[in-house]
Design a protein around this motif. Sequence first.
Motif, mmCIF file in Angstrom:
data_model
loop_
_atom_site.group_PDB
_atom_site.id
_atom_site.type_symbol
_atom_site.label_atom_id
_atom_site.label_comp_id
_atom_site.label_asym_id
_atom_site.label_seq_id
_atom_site.Cartn_x
_atom_site.Cartn_y
_atom_site.Cartn_z
ATOM 1 N N UNK A 118 0.933 -1.202 -0.029
ATOM 2 C CA UNK A 118 -0.054 -0.012 0.123
ATOM 3 C C UNK A 118 0.947 1.090 0.157
ATOM 4 N N UNK A 119 1.945 1.418 0.695
ATOM 5 C CA UNK A 119 2.769 2.424 0.690
ATOM 6 C C UNK A 119 3.332 2.620 -0.356
ATOM 7 N N UNK A 120 3.974 1.489 -1.193
ATOM 8 C CA UNK A 120 4.456 1.659 -2.437
ATOM 9 C C UNK A 120 3.609 2.270 -3.622
ATOM 10 N N UNK A 121 2.364 1.569 -3.503
ATOM 11 C CA UNK A 121 1.203 2.331 -4.490
ATOM 12 C C UNK A 121 0.582 3.512 -4.178
ATOM 13 N N UNK A 122 0.926 3.974 -2.836
ATOM 14 C CA UNK A 122 0.426 5.540 -2.631
ATOM 15 C C UNK A 122 1.649 6.260 -3.019
ATOM 16 N N UNK A 123 2.719 5.675 -3.081
ATOM 17 C CA UNK A 123 3.885 6.943 -3.557
ATOM 18 C C UNK A 123 3.849 6.944 -5.149
ATOM 19 N N UNK A 124 3.450 5.711 -5.852
ATOM 20 C CA UNK A 124 3.845 5.782 -7.109
ATOM 21 C C UNK A 124 2.270 5.673 -8.093
ATOM 22 N N UNK A 125 1.138 5.450 -7.312
ATOM 23 C CA UNK A 125 -0.028 5.342 -8.211
ATOM 24 C C UNK A 125 -0.340 4.172 -8.747
ATOM 25 N N UNK A 126 0.461 3.228 -8.634
ATOM 26 C CA UNK A 126 0.327 1.733 -9.122
ATOM 27 C C UNK A 126 1.126 0.691 -8.521
ATOM 28 N N UNK A 127 0.793 -0.556 -8.845
ATOM 29 C CA UNK A 127 1.589 -1.417 -8.142
ATOM 30 C C UNK A 127 2.989 -1.667 -8.655
ATOM 31 N N UNK A 128 3.971 -2.101 -7.864
ATOM 32 C CA UNK A 128 5.302 -2.418 -8.334
ATOM 33 C C UNK A 128 5.445 -3.282 -9.538
ATOM 34 N N UNK A 129 6.404 -3.282 -10.156
ATOM 35 C CA UNK A 129 6.777 -3.983 -11.204
ATOM 36 C C UNK A 129 7.071 -5.412 -10.720
ATOM 37 N N UNK A 130 7.809 -5.410 -9.620
ATOM 38 C CA UNK A 130 8.420 -6.521 -9.230
ATOM 39 C C UNK A 130 8.373 -6.555 -7.687
ATOM 40 N N UNK A 131 8.567 -7.908 -7.061
ATOM 41 C CA UNK A 131 8.658 -7.809 -5.722
ATOM 42 C C UNK A 131 9.991 -8.690 -5.606
ATOM 43 N N UNK A 132 10.860 -8.128 -4.523
ATOM 44 C CA UNK A 132 11.976 -8.966 -3.929
ATOM 45 C C UNK A 132 12.131 -8.550 -2.654
ATOM 46 N N UNK A 133 13.054 -9.163 -1.874
ATOM 47 C CA UNK A 133 13.331 -8.817 -0.572
ATOM 48 C C UNK A 133 14.662 -8.465 -0.033
ATOM 49 N N UNK A 134 14.570 -7.576 1.069
ATOM 50 C CA UNK A 134 15.789 -7.127 1.591
ATOM 51 C C UNK A 134 16.529 -8.297 2.408
ATOM 52 N N UNK A 135 17.723 -8.518 2.130
ATOM 53 C CA UNK A 135 18.171 -9.899 2.739
ATOM 54 C C UNK A 135 17.655 -11.161 2.247
ATOM 55 N N UNK A 136 16.752 -10.963 0.971
ATOM 56 C CA UNK A 136 16.290 -12.146 0.714
ATOM 57 C C UNK A 136 15.203 -12.765 1.302
ATOM 58 N N UNK A 137 14.593 -11.895 2.432
ATOM 59 C CA UNK A 137 13.455 -12.380 3.149
ATOM 60 C C UNK A 137 12.246 -12.998 2.488
ATOM 61 N N UNK A 138 12.157 -12.562 1.270
ATOM 62 C CA UNK A 138 10.925 -13.095 0.625
ATOM 63 C C UNK A 138 11.087 -14.541 0.224
ATOM 64 N N UNK A 139 12.021 -15.307 0.649
ATOM 65 C CA UNK A 139 12.213 -16.652 0.172
ATOM 66 C C UNK A 139 12.289 -17.460 1.526
ATOM 67 N N UNK A 140 12.072 -16.908 2.588
ATOM 68 C CA UNK A 140 12.064 -17.633 3.854
ATOM 69 C C UNK A 140 10.647 -18.150 3.852
ATOM 70 N N UNK A 141 10.602 -19.561 4.739
ATOM 71 C CA UNK A 141 9.180 -20.125 5.048
ATOM 72 C C UNK A 141 8.255 -19.166 5.588
ATOM 73 N N UNK A 142 6.967 -19.508 5.468
ATOM 74 C CA UNK A 142 6.082 -18.634 5.729
ATOM 75 C C UNK A 142 5.920 -17.460 4.788
#
Length: 176
Positions: A118-142
């Motif tokens: 939501x914070x990203x969309x408020x800043x740019x008016x649209x969803x991000x082009x992609x998702x990744x994670x600081x320290x690759x956290x987006x690849x951790x279980x859960x």
Amino acid sequence: MNSASCHKVPIILCADDFGIASGVSHAICELIEAERISATSCMVVNQPFQKHAQLLAPLRDHVDIGLHLTLTDLPAMIKNSTLSSGGKFHPLKKLMRLAFLHQISRDDVFQEINHQFTAFEQAFGEPPDFLDGHHHVHQLPIIREIALEIASTRLGGPRYVRNCSDSVGSILSRNV
């Protein structure tokens, strides 16, 4: 393999951590203007992000802009959760331990990721082009399962999620 079955895969050169500090954000904008990078990912949890986003917004047509999902070390958007202590995200090693032991709340992860989207969309008016994670956290279980679920519903269109090949051992040995 014949040419009909070959797919061209673009090489994307991405500068992470946009929004972490003024110098980093300005340098990334300069790299985009010089056509040296093709993507950047934004950390929306830091206080100066909204101001930095104003620098990046005019460059939106020249580069992919993603959400750099942040769940370590910096201020949390959801203050009281299993992802944070005292309003600040846990260090990476603690988050990894909690994730692998399934000791983080799915609801906390869901809320935090949605707040960052939501914070990203408020800043740019649209969803991000992609998702990744600081320290690759987006690849951790859960976190991985919830990030993919949210990305599939909120990204829409031809978007992508960065998949890193770092092993847990490699990440821990670097201490980041």
